[in-house]
Each structure stands twice: as structure tokens, then as C-alpha cells.
Design a protein around this motif. Structure first.
Motif, PDB file in Angstrom:
ATOM      1  N   VAL A  20       0.540  -1.066   0.333  1.00 46.99           N
ATOM      2  CA  VAL A  20      -0.271   0.281   0.050  1.00 46.99           C
ATOM      3  C   VAL A  20       1.048   1.109   0.010  1.00 46.99           C
ATOM      4  O   VAL A  20       1.709   1.572   0.914  1.00 46.99           O
ATOM      5  CB  VAL A  20      -0.873  -0.005   1.204  1.00 46.99           C
ATOM      6  CG1 VAL A  20      -1.929   1.243   0.918  1.00 46.99           C
ATOM      7  CG2 VAL A  20      -2.061  -0.890   1.161  1.00 46.99           C
ATOM      8  N   GLU A  21       0.758   2.154  -1.332  1.00 47.43           N
ATOM      9  CA  GLU A  21       1.549   3.317  -1.529  1.00 47.43           C
ATOM     10  C   GLU A  21       0.385   4.602  -0.551  1.00 47.43           C
ATOM     11  O   GLU A  21      -0.447   4.657  -0.460  1.00 47.43           O
ATOM     12  CB  GLU A  21       2.026   3.204  -2.779  1.00 47.43           C
ATOM     13  CG  GLU A  21       2.735   2.899  -3.886  1.00 47.43           C
ATOM     14  CD  GLU A  21       1.705   1.436  -4.521  1.00 47.43           C
ATOM     15  OE1 GLU A  21       2.035   1.166  -4.866  1.00 47.43           O
ATOM     16  OE2 GLU A  21       0.763   1.638  -4.257  1.00 47.43           O
ATOM     17  N   SER A  22       1.737   5.736  -0.269  1.00 44.59           N
ATOM     18  CA  SER A  22       0.708   6.525   0.073  1.00 44.59           C
ATOM     19  C   SER A  22       1.628   7.542   0.069  1.00 44.59           C
ATOM     20  O   SER A  22       2.651   7.585  -0.223  1.00 44.59           O
ATOM     21  CB  SER A  22       0.714   6.501   1.885  1.00 44.59           C
ATOM     22  OG  SER A  22       1.944   6.356   2.304  1.00 44.59           O
ATOM     23  N   GLY A  23       1.586   9.403   0.433  1.00 43.59           N
ATOM     24  CA  GLY A  23       2.443   9.841   0.312  1.00 43.59           C
ATOM     25  C   GLY A  23       2.563  10.659  -1.256  1.00 43.59           C
ATOM     26  O   GLY A  23       3.789  11.953  -0.902  1.00 43.59           O
ATOM     27  N   GLY A  24       1.141   9.887  -1.802  1.00 45.80           N
ATOM     28  CA  GLY A  24       1.786  10.707  -3.531  1.00 45.80           C
ATOM     29  C   GLY A  24       0.667  12.549  -3.284  1.00 45.80           C
ATOM     30  O   GLY A  24      -0.250  12.682  -2.146  1.00 45.80           O
ATOM     31  N   GLY A  25       0.839  13.509  -4.147  1.00 42.59           N
ATOM     32  CA  GLY A  25       0.104  14.352  -3.562  1.00 42.59           C
ATOM     33  C   GLY A  25       0.691  15.462  -4.539  1.00 42.59           C
ATOM     34  O   GLY A  25       0.846  15.126  -6.547  1.00 42.59           O
ATOM     35  N   LEU A  26       0.441  16.979  -5.221  1.00 40.15           N
ATOM     36  CA  LEU A  26       0.373  18.259  -5.884  1.00 40.15           C
ATOM     37  C   LEU A  26       1.666  18.644  -5.319  1.00 40.15           C
ATOM     38  O   LEU A  26       1.438  19.145  -3.577  1.00 40.15           O
ATOM     39  CB  LEU A  26      -0.806  18.576  -6.069  1.00 40.15           C
ATOM     40  CG  LEU A  26      -0.518  20.443  -7.469  1.00 40.15           C
ATOM     41  CD1 LEU A  26       0.182  19.863  -8.278  1.00 40.15           C
ATOM     42  CD2 LEU A  26      -1.565  20.665  -7.350  1.00 40.15           C
ATOM     43  N   VAL A  27       2.810  19.131  -6.139  1.00 42.08           N
ATOM     44  CA  VAL A  27       3.826  19.712  -5.411  1.00 42.08           C
ATOM     45  C   VAL A  27       3.992  20.551  -6.628  1.00 42.08           C
ATOM     46  O   VAL A  27       4.641  19.761  -7.949  1.00 42.08           O
ATOM     47  CB  VAL A  27       4.805  18.869  -4.560  1.00 42.08           C
ATOM     48  CG1 VAL A  27       5.118  17.982  -6.053  1.00 42.08           C
ATOM     49  CG2 VAL A  27       6.255  19.494  -4.630  1.00 42.08           C
ATOM     50  N   GLN A  28       5.188  21.683  -5.945  1.00 45.73           N
ATOM     51  CA  GLN A  28       5.384  22.971  -7.205  1.00 45.73           C
ATOM     52  C   GLN A  28       7.175  22.237  -7.502  1.00 45.73           C
ATOM     53  O   GLN A  28       7.099  21.630  -7.054  1.00 45.73           O
ATOM     54  CB  GLN A  28       5.987  24.230  -6.791  1.00 45.73           C
ATOM     55  CG  GLN A  28       4.195  24.922  -6.422  1.00 45.73           C
ATOM     56  CD  GLN A  28       4.540  26.203  -5.841  1.00 45.73           C
ATOM     57  OE1 GLN A  28       5.475  26.909  -5.875  1.00 45.73           O
ATOM     58  NE2 GLN A  28       4.049  26.659  -6.750  1.00 45.73           N
ATOM     59  N   ALA A  29       7.521  22.753  -9.218  1.00 49.92           N
ATOM     60  CA  ALA A  29       8.589  22.075  -9.124  1.00 49.92           C
ATOM     61  C   ALA A  29       9.536  22.582  -8.220  1.00 49.92           C
ATOM     62  O   ALA A  29       9.468  23.526  -7.948  1.00 49.92           O
ATOM     63  CB  ALA A  29       8.882  22.794 -10.530  1.00 49.92           C
TER      64      ALA A  29
END
Length: 121
Positions: free
Chosen positions: A5-14
Motif C-alpha cells: 500500500v503506497e501513500s504520500g503522493g500529491g501535488l507539488v510545485q517544481a
């Protein structure tokens, strides 16, 4: 049933950072090699990084070398992918994988469901 089970993804700026985690449902996976792959829209899944059973050996795709770090905590049955200096081209669904053999790419026997990482420019 064995699960990753993966976690920690999301939206981030360059230029930003994210840390992905992948927890295994069984302690057996502390004896398995672990890896991260990713799949961008319209592209095939590609290898990102791998780590040996003890964590003593790691290997990275050229595209992430020097920016990503794979690590593991066998006491927690968890593998991590620390991602820094993120670029828009790192946008993808990231998958963790496990296998009895330490492979520098496909195939891996066990897969997680994936976590989305989106890097905005």
C-alpha cells in the motif's frame, strides 16, 4: 492476501519534495527486494529505483539519480522514496513492487495500487 500500500503522493510545485511510503501487509516482505516504478499518462510503466533486502545496495534510473533516494525500514515492512528537485516530467502514478530477487527493472512479482504524484511548473 499480500498487499503493498503506497501513500504520500500529491501535488507539488517544481523544485519541491515529496516522500512516498509503501507498507507491506506481511513481515515476509522484509526479506524481499523492493522497488519503485512509475507510469506517466500515455507512457509505459518504467523503473525508478530498487533496494536490496538489507538496504545495502540501491540502484536508480538515470532520470532520477541524484534527486531521488530509496530506503527501507524492515522493522516496519516499509520502503520509502524521497523525491527532491521534482520536475514536471516526474508527474506519474508511482507504484511500489516486491520480489524475492533484486532486479534492476521488470519483472517484479508483487505490486501496489499506485499513488499519484503531480508536479506543477
Amino acid at each position: 492476501q499480500v498487499q503493498l500500500v503506497e501513500s504520500g503522493g500529491g501535488l507539488v510545485q517544481a523544485g519541491g519534495s515529496l516522500r512516498l511510503s509503501c507498507a507491506a501487509s506481511e513481515r515476509t516482505f522484509s526479506t524481499y527486494a523492493r522497488a519503485w516504478f512509475r507510469q506517466a499518462p500515455g507512457k509505459e510503466r518504467e523503473f525508478v529505483a530498487a533496494i536490496s533486502r538489507t538496504g545495502s545496495v540501491t540502484y536508480y534510473a538515470d532520470s532520477v539519480k541524484g534527486r531521488f533516494t530509496i530506503s527501507r525500514d524492515n522493522a516496519k515492512n516499509t520502503v520509502y522514496l524521497q523525491m527532491a528537485s521534482l520536475k514536471p516530467e516526474d508527474t506519474a502514478v508511482y507504484y511500489c513492487a516486491a520480489d524475492r530477487l533484486f532486479r534492476l527493472g521488470f519483472p517484479y512479482d508483487y505490486w501496489g495500487q499506485g499513488t499519484q504524484v503531480t508536479v506543477s511548473s
